[in-house]
Scaffold this motif. Structure first.
Motif, PDB file in Angstrom:
ATOM      1  N   SER A   4       0.782  -1.162   0.147  1.00 26.92           N
ATOM      2  CA  SER A   4      -0.040  -0.002  -0.023  1.00 26.92           C
ATOM      3  C   SER A   4       0.817   1.366   0.073  1.00 26.92           C
ATOM      4  N   SER A   5       2.190   1.145   0.344  1.00 28.54           N
ATOM      5  CA  SER A   5       2.925   2.306   0.173  1.00 28.54           C
ATOM      6  C   SER A   5       4.068   2.198  -0.943  1.00 28.54           C
ATOM      7  N   GLY A   6       4.331   3.405  -1.092  1.00 27.85           N
ATOM      8  CA  GLY A   6       5.362   3.735  -2.197  1.00 27.85           C
ATOM      9  C   GLY A   6       6.657   4.058  -1.971  1.00 27.85           C
ATOM     10  N   TRP A   7       7.867   3.415  -2.540  1.00 32.40           N
ATOM     11  CA  TRP A   7       9.228   3.296  -2.067  1.00 32.40           C
ATOM     12  C   TRP A   7       9.529   4.850  -1.849  1.00 32.40           C
ATOM     13  N   LEU A   8       9.250   5.925  -2.273  1.00 29.35           N
ATOM     14  CA  LEU A   8       9.779   7.223  -1.890  1.00 29.35           C
ATOM     15  C   LEU A   8       9.121   7.691  -0.529  1.00 29.35           C
ATOM     16  N   ASN A   9       8.021   7.092  -0.317  1.00 27.21           N
ATOM     17  CA  ASN A   9       7.354   7.563   0.853  1.00 27.21           C
ATOM     18  C   ASN A   9       7.922   6.849   1.994  1.00 27.21           C
ATOM     19  N   ARG A  10       8.209   5.711   1.814  1.00 23.38           N
ATOM     20  CA  ARG A  10       9.138   4.957   2.814  1.00 23.38           C
ATOM     21  C   ARG A  10      10.604   5.528   3.060  1.00 23.38           C
ATOM     22  N   ALA A  11      10.963   5.897   1.963  1.00 25.74           N
ATOM     23  CA  ALA A  11      12.362   6.772   2.022  1.00 25.74           C
ATOM     24  C   ALA A  11      12.310   7.858   3.007  1.00 25.74           C
ATOM     25  N   VAL A  12      10.985   8.576   2.807  1.00 23.09           N
ATOM     26  CA  VAL A  12      10.780   9.937   3.642  1.00 23.09           C
ATOM     27  C   VAL A  12      10.882   9.466   5.050  1.00 23.09           C
ATOM     28  N   GLY A  13      10.271   8.123   5.518  1.00 27.48           N
ATOM     29  CA  GLY A  13       9.925   7.704   6.785  1.00 27.48           C
ATOM     30  C   GLY A  13      11.382   7.424   7.476  1.00 27.48           C
ATOM     31  N   LEU A  14      12.315   7.036   6.444  1.00 23.69           N
ATOM     32  CA  LEU A  14      13.935   6.520   6.851  1.00 23.69           C
ATOM     33  C   LEU A  14      14.874   7.551   6.960  1.00 23.69           C
ATOM     34  N   LEU A  15      14.403   8.855   6.710  1.00 25.67           N
ATOM     35  CA  LEU A  15      15.527   9.821   6.646  1.00 25.67           C
ATOM     36  C   LEU A  15      16.151  10.051   7.923  1.00 25.67           C
ATOM     37  N   GLY A  16      15.369   9.604   8.897  1.00 28.76           N
ATOM     38  CA  GLY A  16      16.090   9.510  10.308  1.00 28.76           C
ATOM     39  C   GLY A  16      16.189  10.871  11.118  1.00 28.76           C
ATOM     40  N   HIS A  17      15.179  11.788  10.599  1.00 27.25           N
ATOM     41  CA  HIS A  17      15.205  12.970  11.421  1.00 27.25           C
ATOM     42  C   HIS A  17      13.571  13.444  11.247  1.00 27.25           C
ATOM     43  N   ASP A  18      13.063  13.497  12.380  1.00 25.46           N
ATOM     44  CA  ASP A  18      11.761  13.921  12.775  1.00 25.46           C
ATOM     45  C   ASP A  18      11.723  15.347  12.278  1.00 25.46           C
ATOM     46  N   GLY A  19      10.503  16.027  11.841  1.00 24.98           N
ATOM     47  CA  GLY A  19      10.965  17.422  11.689  1.00 24.98           C
ATOM     48  C   GLY A  19      10.573  17.743  10.321  1.00 24.98           C
ATOM     49  N   ALA A  20       9.516  17.112   9.959  1.00 27.35           N
ATOM     50  CA  ALA A  20       9.302  17.067   8.382  1.00 27.35           C
ATOM     51  C   ALA A  20       8.482  18.528   8.450  1.00 27.35           C
ATOM     52  N   THR A  21       8.556  19.152   7.463  1.00 28.76           N
ATOM     53  CA  THR A  21       7.631  20.335   7.090  1.00 28.76           C
ATOM     54  C   THR A  21       6.617  19.781   6.205  1.00 28.76           C
ATOM     55  N   PRO A  22       5.688  20.153   5.617  1.00 32.03           N
ATOM     56  CA  PRO A  22       4.758  19.735   4.740  1.00 32.03           C
ATOM     57  C   PRO A  22       5.567  19.502   3.380  1.00 32.03           C
ATOM     58  N   PHE A  23       6.767  20.344   3.105  1.00 28.24           N
ATOM     59  CA  PHE A  23       7.159  20.140   1.877  1.00 28.24           C
ATOM     60  C   PHE A  23       8.295  19.269   1.664  1.00 28.24           C
ATOM     61  N   GLN A  24       8.716  18.161   2.771  1.00 29.57           N
ATOM     62  CA  GLN A  24       9.395  17.347   2.759  1.00 29.57           C
ATOM     63  C   GLN A  24       9.390  16.521   1.489  1.00 29.57           C
ATOM     64  N   ALA A  25       8.234  16.063   1.121  1.00 29.14           N
ATOM     65  CA  ALA A  25       8.123  15.186  -0.016  1.00 29.14           C
ATOM     66  C   ALA A  25       7.090  16.001  -1.106  1.00 29.14           C
ATOM     67  N   VAL A  26       7.537  16.279  -2.207  1.00 29.52           N
ATOM     68  CA  VAL A  26       6.336  17.191  -2.996  1.00 29.52           C
ATOM     69  C   VAL A  26       6.508  16.277  -4.218  1.00 29.52           C
ATOM     70  N   SER A  27       5.338  16.076  -4.981  1.00 25.41           N
ATOM     71  CA  SER A  27       5.175  15.728  -6.244  1.00 25.41           C
ATOM     72  C   SER A  27       4.599  16.814  -7.079  1.00 25.41           C
ATOM     73  N   ILE A  28       5.460  17.265  -8.108  1.00 22.61           N
ATOM     74  CA  ILE A  28       4.534  18.151  -9.011  1.00 22.61           C
ATOM     75  C   ILE A  28       3.926  17.262 -10.257  1.00 22.61           C
ATOM     76  N   SER A  29       2.397  17.220  -9.988  1.00 18.79           N
ATOM     77  CA  SER A  29       1.641  16.247 -10.860  1.00 18.79           C
ATOM     78  C   SER A  29       0.301  16.517 -10.449  1.00 18.79           C
TER      79      SER A  29
END
Lengths: 674, 422
Positions: B147-172
């Protein structure tokens, strides 16, 4: 206790007898459905709630008072009428009268609506534009000559055809009485998707929807499948019209070898500087052989993967290749007066249509089976053997086989259940529908009836479970507001901005039918902005009267306004929480004057479409010159506001407030659901 | 190292207009918890481009010395040899030639910033676009239920909490499967439209925005409430930014195409320092069954656009190049043989491009065998000799410093191929 139950019994008896009695007045075609009964009471729904659910599934949205009408008519009776799709549509027909493309056939459309490239080529051919002009392919450099040439010949711009395609769809969806037929037309168009921008497919799309999809939307699945298979739109979009047996049935390797040898000869001649007559002849021969072409698997794959069996339906790559061979020679009868027609006509004149038919050639409307392009070898698809020289019948056999396949029944029924019930319909429901599909020869009416008489259709967790697509959101808004559409293209711009550029989905899958696809940060903001723009009458050419919706009763307070319009726009929904949340914001005593003041201080600008192409469309839509558009639209809005104000005897401030409330309701999460 | 409180106090709050509903919830939440976040500025950024429709890798990067290809594609084959055609392939290494319209890539390749991986693809041999894209974006080639995409999991693995809403953006226009999952991500089709607006009436807009925020907060639909929250948080951050008058740096000129506009917006977000770490966009038109063309035509236009857009992007973000790696991907390749209609049908292996200062560039990686029939998959297609996961995981591990491949690509423990340095 005993007494009570006998009363209940009599009551049930009476309820049961009404549809039976009414069946005597029905036409023959309705008879088979007269015994249907919707099990919504078991699911704990009231009749009005059930009517609202029914409308949310089988229409593009309820119009004001439509729930009352459906209850009065009877839910089952309403469904029967919809599935029969024979309600008169007089006012729709009047509204569509200016859409002249709807009265033309493919041949007329192909020869009338030309893109800029085709126009300029024709103009050069006819000597209207000098051939040696270095600028001859720039339309704008020869606009005057070409425009008068077009007038003289009755030619039109292709983009006008696309504009009409989009306009008629919006108007039809918003106002046809046969709503279910139109909902299914959208469903099947999306299932058998054709991208209107695909080379050479553009002009076929009008008739594709009108003559191929809509008349079969409530018929037998096989009829729909074969109609799409033979349609010029699908034959073009998925390339089958060019898919032919390899050169003289020699097989692709031999064909490639021949071409390769010729290319080498050509290269040697060029290297020697020998570019005389012989070199040119060689080039012609290569071009001829290139046009002999060969197999293209595109359609054969998608008919199995997307149209029938589904990707896990149990076919292999070999099945795809062999199905492509079965379908070689399925092509379009040439209809472009400026190319190709002479060749085939010459052949018919020379050989005679009877003899050609004897040989296996078929000409049926726009469809042509070219036996000389057909792969005559034996093929095996899905374990079924297609013997040598099967002709056009083996394609029909393949389509018949696919249409009745067990995988197809499940794939199609699941897709229907996803559209009409929920994003994740239960296996039991799909199984029931698939059983009907297989038993009733793929009869779509019967499949839908099975669906709507199943408890799964009515269970509480399918209510409001679907997220409206941008098109559904737009049309449901227009219907809920009883709005008049004078410029449908303006609505298309919004549908596009919200993520559903109708008729322009590039991949053959069509738009995915699930909430996750439609709802994302960007599209959600645009949905809210759409609500605000429409409700404040800032979308040019879309007019309505909010006060009239409430029979010109002026709400006594902001709270009353909020409650009233929530109920009008979201009938049979629980709006308590919505009202509770909004009230503190709206109840600011100075708010109306603030909004009115802020609104006045800035010019009342209409929305501008984003692209220049759209600008042109808008211009055509409104029938006024572009530079006039802004002023005209503004004037119209003002007049409208004044009219509204005088009608209900209130000042414009209240109109602004009502618009604001309506806009927020349209953009609210509850309105996105159906 | 700054704390969130510090960050807020240090004036970054000025980014957020207080007009619409005040401070974004994630900032408020973090300010209360006092958690430490990494400063946005120097975070690494991965930019992915999905080429939907299956790019013909053999025409983008042609093994031009292989006569089998020439034989299989009498009308489509191009050579790097001079004098045969007006625009020969760009000879990269004596064996592979870049399509002539991709000349913008040549300097990047020679400077060893651009790496190419050939005969790459999925171990699942489906030739369905839609399945293959799903598998690739989910990162699980044999599991449809992911159910998840690899880039979403990558975001979860970045190792720092502290996302802004712009941590992962798709221009689409829709959220890609790559971004499905538990970690917040945005889909934006156009930065300029990314706000609540009633033309000519800011007061009403403001009031409407507050109303919508209330309503989306309370709705029982998780999808709507979550997306609503992400939208409003992002809107607040963007309020002060001038998205309308963006000027690319260093004279970069983006082609006026969908991809050009998308990459321009990604560059904008990078330079705005809004905390972007994973960006995604896509382009179409690669399904060349018919009249693919050679040095001109549909394919040439597409690859030309791809390379020109990427080059403009790279020029535009020149002062951020150390932080950015860009990678292309496509669901599969196309048949070695041309088909009967001047095009190619669905195949298996294709090629992909990786651009960045950490890339082991100037090399065509992977293993492209001689294209004789017995080497081909099912006797017809470029065999997949490099699993896409070995490239994706190496790029993510090396550039984003993620090293939990078990989460990023479950069921995968294959080798890296050395497309990144070190």
């Amino acid at each position: 206790m005993k007494k009570y139950s006998s009363v209940v019994f009599i009551l049930f008896f009476l309820i049961g007898i009404v549809p039976i009695l009414s069946s005597f007045t029905n036409t023959d075609s309705l008879e088979q459905f007269t015994s249907i009964k919707f099990p919504y009471k078991k699911a704990g729904l009231t009749e009005r709630q059930a009517a609202a659910h029914l409308l949310s599934r089988f229409t593009f949205g309820a119009t004001p008072n439509q729930i009352d009408e459906v209850v009065k008519l009877g839910l089952e009776k309403w469904f029967e009428q919809q599935i029969d799709a024979k309600l008169p549509d007089d006012s729709l027909n009047v509204a569509l009268a200016p859409y002249e493309t709807l009265n033309l056939n493919n041949k007329q459309l192909i020869n009338t609506y030309l893109n800029s490239g085709q126009l300029i080529n024709l103009a050069i051919k006819e000597g209207v534009v000098p051939k040696d002009s270095a600028l001859h392919f720039e339309y704008k450099n020869h606009k005057t000559q070409i425009d008068s040439f077009m007038n003289e010949r009755g030619l039109k711009q292709q983009q006008e055809l696309v504009r009409q395609l989009i306009g008629q769809k919006i108007i039809r969806a918003a106002s046809t009485n046969n709503q279910l037929q139109e909902v299914l037309t959208s469903f099947w168009y999306n299932h058998f998707n054709v991208d209107v921008t695909k080379d050479n497919a553009t002009n076929y799309v009008i008739c594709y929807e009108k003559d191929v999809i809509r008349p079969n939307a409530l018929g037998k699945f096989e009829d729909l499948l074969i109609a799409t298979a033979k349609s010029p739109a699908m034959l073009t979009y998925l390339d089958n019209f060019r898919s032919v047996a390899s050169m003289n049935n020699q097989g692709p390797e031999a064909a490639a070898k021949i071409l390769k040898d010729l290319y080498e000869q050509q290269q040697q001649m060029r290297a020697k500087g020998d570019t005389g007559v012989k070199y040119k002849e060689l080039g012609n021969r290569i071009n001829y052989l290139k046009n002999q072409q060969g197999l293209n698997e595109n359609y054969a794959r998608e008919i199995m993967e997307l149209h029938t069996l589904g990707v896990d339906g149990g076919y292999t790559q070999t099945d795809v290749t062999n199905a492509a061979k079965v379908l070689t020679g399925w092509t379009i009868f040439p209809m472009n007066d400026n190319q190709g027609l002479q060749g085939i006509q010459k052949m018919i004149d020379k050989v005679g249509i009877e003899k050609l038919t004897q040989q296996g050639y078929v000409h049926d409307g726009d469809f042509m089976f070219a036996i000389n392009k057909h792969d005559q070898t034996e093929k095996v698809v899905l374990g079924n053997t297609f013997p040598v020289k099967g002709g056009v019948d083996e394609g029909k056999k393949l389509i018949n086989m696919l249409a009745h396949h067990n995988s197809t029944a499940h794939f199609i029924c699941k897709k229907l259940a996803v559209r009409f019930v929920s994003d994740n319909p239960s296996k039991e429901l799909i199984e029931k529908m698939a059983t009907t599909f297989l038993k009733q020869d793929g009869d779509i009416k019967q499949v839908l009836t099975t669906m709507v008489t199943s408890p799964e259709f009515w269970c509480k967790n399918s209510l409001r479970e679907k997220i409206k697509s941008p098109f559904e959101l737009t049309i449901s808004t227009v219907r809920a507001l009883n709005a008049t559409i004078n410029q449908p293209y303006q609505l298309f711009n919004w549908v596009n901005r919200m993520g559903e550029k109708m008729y322009h989905y590039q991949a053959p899958t069509g738009f995915p039918d699930k909430a996750q696809y439609w709802i994302n940060t960007g599209s959600l903001l645009n949905r809210m902005n759409f609500g605000l723009a429409l409700a404040s009458q800032k979308i040019p050419g879309i007019t309505f009267n909010l006060a009239a919706l409430n029979n010109h009763h002026e709400p006594e307070s902001m709270e009353a306004a909020l409650t009233t319009y929530c109920k009008l726009l979201l009938p049979e929904r629980d709006v308590k929480e919505t009202v509770k949340r909004l009230l503190p914001l709206i109840n600011d005593p100075q708010l109306d004057s603030k909004i009115a003041a802020a609104g006045k201080s800035v010019k009342n600008e209409p929305e501008h479409p984003a692209m220049s192409n759209d600008m042109m469309m808008t211009m055509m839509d409104s029938g006024v010159k572009n530079d006039m558009k802004g002023k005209e639209a503004t004037k119209r809005n003002d007049t409208n506001n004044n009219k509204q104000a005088s009608l209900n005897g209130t000042v414009a401030i209240n109109n602004n407030m009502l618009s604001q409330v309506a806009g927020i309701i349209i953009g609210s999460p509850e309105f996105q659901r159906r | 190292m700054s704390t969130r409180r510090g960050f807020i106090k240090s004036g970054a709050l000025a980014l957020f207009a207080t007009g619409i509903g005040g401070i974004p919830t994630f900032i408020a939440r973090a300010a209360n918890s006092g958690k430490i976040i990494s400063p946005y500025k120097k975070s690494k950024k991965l930019v992915c481009i999905f080429q939907r429709g299956a790019m013909d890798g053999l025409m983008a990067v042609t093994p031009f010395t292989d006569d089998n290809l020439k034989l299989a594609r009498p009308n489509l084959f191009m050579t790097a040899a001079k004098g045969v055609s007006n625009s020969p392939l760009i000879d990269l290494d004596g064996r592979f030639g870049l399509h002539p319209t991709m000349k913008a890539f040549e300097p990047l390749f020679r400077e060893k910033r651009l790496g190419i991986v050939h005969a790459v693809g999925s171990p699942n041999n489906t030739r369905s676009h839609f399945d293959a894209q799903d598998y690739m974006e989910a990162g699980t080639p044999f599991n449809k239920g992911t159910s998840s995409g690899w880039l979403n999991r990558a975001v979860g693995l970045l190792g720092h909490d502290g996302a802004t809403p712009f941590q992962a953006v798709s221009i689409s226009s829709s959220l890609p499967k790559s971004f499905y999952g538990d970690n917040p991500s945005l889909a934006i089709s156009n930065l300029q439209d990314f706000t609540i607006q009633m033309k000519g009436n800011p007061m009403a807009s403001n009031m409407a925005a507050k109303s919508f925020e209330e309503l989306y907060d309370q709705t029982s639909s998780n999808l709507l409430s979550r997306t609503g929250k992400e939208s409003f948080d992002a809107v607040k951050m963007l309020q002060k930014a001038d998205t309308k008058h963006y000027k690319p740096a260093n004279g970069a000129v983006y082609p006026d195409t969908q991809l050009g506009n998308s990459l321009k917006q990604i560059a904008q977000l990078i330079k705005m320092d809004v905390g972007l770490e994973v960006a995604f966009t896509e382009c179409g038109g690669w399904d060349t069954h018919y009249n693919q063309g050679t040095e001109a035509g549909a394919f040439a236009r597409n690859v030309g656009d791809l390379s020109n857009c990427i080059n403009a992007f790279w020029t535009d973000i020149s002062s951020y190049q150390d932080e950015v790696t860009l990678m292309t991907m496509t669901e599969f390749g196309r048949t070695v043989k041309q088909n009967g209609t001047g095009g190619t049908d669905h195949g298996r292996g294709s090629c992909l491009f990786v651009l960045g200062n950490d890339v082991n560039g100037g090399i065509v990686h992977g293993n492209m065998p001689l294209l004789v029939k017995e080497n081909l998959e099912d006797g017809r297609d470029v065999p997949v000799t490099t699993d896409f996961r070995s490239v994706f995981s190496e790029v993510a591990d090396s550039h984003l410093k993620i090293n939990n491949d078990k989460v990023l690509f479950p069921d995968w423990d294959g080798k890296k191929i050395g497309v990144m340095k070190g």
